[in-house]
Design an enzyme around this catalytic site. Structure first.
Site, mmCIF file in Angstrom:
data_model
loop_
_atom_site.group_PDB
_atom_site.id
_atom_site.type_symbol
_atom_site.label_atom_id
_atom_site.label_comp_id
_atom_site.label_asym_id
_atom_site.label_seq_id
_atom_site.Cartn_x
_atom_site.Cartn_y
_atom_site.Cartn_z
ATOM 1 C CG ASP A 194 -20.464 -51.741 -28.071
ATOM 2 O OD1 ASP A 194 -19.855 -52.068 -27.030
ATOM 3 O OD2 ASP A 194 -21.273 -52.496 -28.653
ATOM 4 C CG ASN A 231 -19.297 -54.865 -17.886
ATOM 5 O OD1 ASN A 231 -19.778 -54.256 -16.934
ATOM 6 N ND2 ASN A 231 -19.810 -54.807 -19.103
ATOM 7 C CG HIS A 285 -14.177 -53.709 -23.267
ATOM 8 N ND1 HIS A 285 -13.706 -54.991 -23.100
ATOM 9 C CD2 HIS A 285 -15.511 -53.786 -23.073
ATOM 10 C CE1 HIS A 285 -14.711 -55.803 -22.835
ATOM 11 N NE2 HIS A 285 -15.824 -55.086 -22.796
ATOM 12 C CG HIS A 314 -18.695 -50.463 -21.935
ATOM 13 N ND1 HIS A 314 -19.373 -50.996 -23.010
ATOM 14 C CD2 HIS A 314 -18.135 -51.521 -21.300
ATOM 15 C CE1 HIS A 314 -19.245 -52.313 -23.020
ATOM 16 N NE2 HIS A 314 -18.503 -52.668 -21.979
HETATM 17 P P1 DGP Z 1 -18.486 -56.425 -22.309
HETATM 18 O O1 DGP Z 1 -19.790 -57.103 -22.031
HETATM 19 O O2 DGP Z 1 -18.183 -55.364 -21.307
HETATM 20 O O3 DGP Z 1 -17.358 -57.418 -22.509
HETATM 21 O O4 DGP Z 1 -18.699 -55.640 -23.680
HETATM 22 C C1 DGP Z 1 -18.236 -56.100 -24.903
HETATM 23 C C2 DGP Z 1 -18.705 -55.114 -25.933
HETATM 24 O O5 DGP Z 1 -17.938 -55.280 -27.097
HETATM 25 C C3 DGP Z 1 -20.163 -55.259 -26.337
HETATM 26 O O6 DGP Z 1 -20.855 -54.060 -25.958
HETATM 27 C C4 DGP Z 1 -20.145 -55.433 -27.840
HETATM 28 C C5 DGP Z 1 -18.749 -55.020 -28.226
HETATM 29 N N1 DGP Z 1 -18.179 -55.799 -29.317
HETATM 30 C C6 DGP Z 1 -18.005 -57.139 -29.337
HETATM 31 N N2 DGP Z 1 -17.445 -57.524 -30.505
HETATM 32 C C7 DGP Z 1 -17.250 -56.373 -31.221
HETATM 33 C C8 DGP Z 1 -16.700 -56.122 -32.512
HETATM 34 O O7 DGP Z 1 -16.260 -57.015 -33.244
HETATM 35 N N3 DGP Z 1 -16.675 -54.825 -32.917
HETATM 36 C C9 DGP Z 1 -17.143 -53.806 -32.126
HETATM 37 N N4 DGP Z 1 -17.060 -52.565 -32.622
HETATM 38 N N5 DGP Z 1 -17.666 -54.011 -30.910
HETATM 39 C C10 DGP Z 1 -17.717 -55.288 -30.462
#
Ligand code: DGP
Length: 117
Positions: free
Chosen positions: A31, A88, A101, A103
């Site tokens: 993340d 989520n 996704h 986590h």
């Molecule tokens: P959610 O709130 O459950 O939709 O979590 C989305 C997650 O995705 C958040 O913890 C940050 C991560 N995230 C968003 N954009 C990117 C990205 O471009 N690269 C990576 N590695 N993570 C990302």
């Protein structure tokens, strides 16, 4: 037809990400905004926008997400102490990216619930 997100570009390696695992069904990467010492996202390679969109035919990929999460937790060294798996869903669930996704969070006591404040 659901719209692609940045996660599709990560799967295709069109933008950089710290990918820790990839196979025919799923991709896992760190993340960008970690909420714990270990914070990895496990996603299906096919676009499923939300948990509200899953179908019976997705059971193989959803199952793979779980077994890969377990394997990654072991490799990250967080399995013995324990960790949290979280998905989520939509607005009230706090979903930001509309490509499901899982986590994988661990490396410290996470408390009864995670809050982003
Ligand atoms: P959610 O709130 O459950 O939709 O979590 C989305 C997650 O995705 C958040 O913890 C940050 C991560 N995230 C968003 N954009 C990117 C990205 O471009 N690269 C990576 N590695 N993570 C990302």
């Amino acid at each position: 037809m659901a719209e692609e997100t940045i996660f599709s570009k990560i799967i295709r390696k069109e933008i950089p990400a710290d990918i820790v695992y990839q196979d025919d069904l799923v991709t896992a990467f760190r993340d960008i905004n970690p909420q714990a010492p270990a914070h990895i996202l496990v996603i299906p390679n096919k676009l499923i926008p939300t948990m509200d969109d899953v179908e019976t035919g997705d059971e193989a990929v959803l199952g793979r997400m779980m077994t890969v999460a377990s394997k990654i937790a072991r490799e990250e060294g967080i399995a013995d102490d324990g960790y949290r798996l979280m998905i989520n869903c939509k607005q009230h669930g706090g979903q930001e990216v509309y490509h499901i996704h899982l986590h994988v969070l661990g490396g410290r006591p996470l408390g009864p619930m995670l809050s982003r404040g």
